[in-house]
Write a protein that holds these residues in place. Sequence first.
Motif, PDB file in Angstrom:
ATOM      1  N   THR A 242      11.540  45.244  36.458  1.00  0.00           N
ATOM      2  CA  THR A 242      11.683  46.584  35.902  1.00  0.00           C
ATOM      3  C   THR A 242      10.298  47.166  35.644  1.00  0.00           C
ATOM      4  O   THR A 242       9.365  46.432  35.293  1.00  0.00           O
ATOM      5  CB  THR A 242      12.510  46.571  34.599  1.00  0.00           C
ATOM      6  OG1 THR A 242      12.652  47.919  34.118  1.00  0.00           O
ATOM      7  CG2 THR A 242      11.832  45.733  33.533  1.00  0.00           C
ATOM      8  N   ASN A 243      10.185  48.450  35.880  1.00  0.00           N
ATOM      9  CA  ASN A 243       8.905  49.130  35.721  1.00  0.00           C
ATOM     10  C   ASN A 243       9.134  50.482  35.060  1.00  0.00           C
ATOM     11  O   ASN A 243      10.002  51.240  35.462  1.00  0.00           O
ATOM     12  CB  ASN A 243       8.222  49.313  37.083  1.00  0.00           C
ATOM     13  CG  ASN A 243       6.926  50.102  36.978  1.00  0.00           C
ATOM     14  OD1 ASN A 243       6.913  51.324  37.041  1.00  0.00           O
ATOM     15  ND2 ASN A 243       5.826  49.390  36.846  1.00  0.00           N
ATOM     16  N   THR A 244       8.359  50.734  34.017  1.00  0.00           N
ATOM     17  CA  THR A 244       8.396  52.016  33.321  1.00  0.00           C
ATOM     18  C   THR A 244       6.963  52.533  33.225  1.00  0.00           C
ATOM     19  O   THR A 244       6.064  51.783  32.834  1.00  0.00           O
ATOM     20  CB  THR A 244       8.984  51.871  31.906  1.00  0.00           C
ATOM     21  OG1 THR A 244      10.294  51.313  31.992  1.00  0.00           O
ATOM     22  CG2 THR A 244       9.052  53.222  31.211  1.00  0.00           C
ATOM     23  N   GLY A 245       6.779  53.776  33.602  1.00  0.00           N
ATOM     24  CA  GLY A 245       5.423  54.294  33.602  1.00  0.00           C
ATOM     25  C   GLY A 245       5.365  55.789  33.445  1.00  0.00           C
ATOM     26  O   GLY A 245       6.386  56.487  33.431  1.00  0.00           O
ATOM     27  N   GLY A 246       4.150  56.261  33.325  1.00  0.00           N
ATOM     28  CA  GLY A 246       3.955  57.691  33.180  1.00  0.00           C
ATOM     29  C   GLY A 246       2.558  58.087  33.595  1.00  0.00           C
ATOM     30  O   GLY A 246       1.637  57.266  33.647  1.00  0.00           O
ATOM     31  N   THR A 247       2.412  59.340  33.925  1.00  0.00           N
ATOM     32  CA  THR A 247       1.114  59.917  34.245  1.00  0.00           C
ATOM     33  C   THR A 247       0.917  61.151  33.375  1.00  0.00           C
ATOM     34  O   THR A 247       1.880  61.841  33.015  1.00  0.00           O
ATOM     35  CB  THR A 247       1.019  60.301  35.728  1.00  0.00           C
ATOM     36  OG1 THR A 247       1.996  61.308  36.022  1.00  0.00           O
ATOM     37  CG2 THR A 247       1.268  59.088  36.615  1.00  0.00           C
ATOM     38  N   GLY A 248      -0.322  61.416  33.056  1.00  0.00           N
ATOM     39  CA  GLY A 248      -0.636  62.584  32.253  1.00  0.00           C
ATOM     40  C   GLY A 248      -1.911  63.244  32.729  1.00  0.00           C
ATOM     41  O   GLY A 248      -2.845  62.567  33.155  1.00  0.00           O
ATOM     42  N   GLN A 249      -1.952  64.552  32.664  1.00  0.00           N
ATOM     43  CA  GLN A 249      -3.123  65.306  33.092  1.00  0.00           C
ATOM     44  C   GLN A 249      -3.412  66.401  32.069  1.00  0.00           C
ATOM     45  O   GLN A 249      -2.493  67.000  31.515  1.00  0.00           O
ATOM     46  CB  GLN A 249      -2.907  65.932  34.472  1.00  0.00           C
ATOM     47  CG  GLN A 249      -4.190  66.438  35.117  1.00  0.00           C
ATOM     48  CD  GLN A 249      -4.042  66.577  36.620  1.00  0.00           C
ATOM     49  OE1 GLN A 249      -3.006  66.295  37.180  1.00  0.00           O
ATOM     50  NE2 GLN A 249      -5.096  67.013  37.284  1.00  0.00           N
ATOM     51  N   GLY A 250      -4.703  66.612  31.844  1.00  0.00           N
ATOM     52  CA  GLY A 250      -5.104  67.587  30.849  1.00  0.00           C
ATOM     53  C   GLY A 250      -5.276  66.949  29.482  1.00  0.00           C
ATOM     54  O   GLY A 250      -4.497  67.197  28.571  1.00  0.00           O
ATOM     55  N   LEU A 251      -6.293  66.105  29.341  1.00  0.00           N
ATOM     56  CA  LEU A 251      -6.562  65.415  28.083  1.00  0.00           C
ATOM     57  C   LEU A 251      -7.566  66.213  27.256  1.00  0.00           C
ATOM     58  O   LEU A 251      -8.481  66.835  27.799  1.00  0.00           O
ATOM     59  CB  LEU A 251      -7.119  64.009  28.349  1.00  0.00           C
ATOM     60  CG  LEU A 251      -6.212  63.026  29.092  1.00  0.00           C
ATOM     61  CD1 LEU A 251      -6.974  61.747  29.411  1.00  0.00           C
ATOM     62  CD2 LEU A 251      -4.964  62.707  28.280  1.00  0.00           C
ATOM     63  N   SER A 252      -7.392  66.163  25.955  1.00  0.00           N
ATOM     64  CA  SER A 252      -8.377  66.764  25.073  1.00  0.00           C
ATOM     65  C   SER A 252      -9.564  65.819  24.936  1.00  0.00           C
ATOM     66  O   SER A 252      -9.462  64.622  25.216  1.00  0.00           O
ATOM     67  CB  SER A 252      -7.752  67.045  23.703  1.00  0.00           C
ATOM     68  OG  SER A 252      -7.230  65.838  23.147  1.00  0.00           O
TER      69      SER A 252
END
Length: 297
Positions: A242-252
């Motif tokens: 099982t794999n759970t992940g995320g990506t994020g863009q636009g960091l302070s």
Amino acid sequence: ISPIDVGSRRQYGLQASGGTDKVQFFVSGETEVETGIYKMPDIEVRRLEAERQQGIPSSQIRPNALDRNSLRANLTAQIAPKATLQVSSGFIASRVRLPQNEDNGNGLMVGMLGGNWREDLTDSRGVKLLGWRAFPMGDILSLTTSQNTNRFINSAQLRYEPYSWLQTRATVGIDYASRDDASLQRFDQGVQGVNRVGRIEAYQSEINQQTVDLGGTGTKQLTGWLGSKTSVGMQYIRNYFTNTGGTGQGLSPGAVTLSAAGIRNASQSTDERRTLGYYLEQQFSVNEKLFITAALR
């Protein structure tokens, strides 16, 4: 200006074993600390310190490192006159940092390709590349990638021989690993492009394999020249991922978590497979020179 420097490696281990004629044990522990050969050039460290007005994280100066600890224990015990139990257990904790390399356009090896060394090349901001082809080395090494793994390996086997001609066994095992993969480009750091606003990727995976093996073998000398060996058994294997992940863009500025990103995406996947099998094998031997085997699975 070279990103190649002297690495280091330290490894320590300790083990002990002993027991009696009925119980034997073995335990061991080991630790490894390794720093790879990649290092941000001093000239790039000074440039980035002046640009950021702060110190450079050690994970960017030394992007390739390993920290691993492991423990192992084995126990063998004769729990009855005709029964023996073997138990094995192991644990590994690994922390590794990996530099960008030839698998993407921002990697170290890609930056080496493109022709002879040139002093006049600069990036889009006018920063000298110092011989590299696309981005300054300090910006390349400012992208950090890490993988943290915890792995447990355990097994137990019981052997029982009720008669001189019959041997039976039962084995169970589990191999479980938890792995965290992360990639981070901080705000206003790293190579020039859309990710300069800050980008983070984080994935957590669980890998679990369970096995059961049951079997028995009977051996009989039918005549002076003909022998027989019959084996039956069952095997069960379960593979789970099982794999759970995320990506994020636009960091302070200063942010290093997914929750701090302005744009976030998440994904999840699961794969499970189970296999159950039975087998029967019959073997005849003629004067221990000719063997005839038939099997069904």
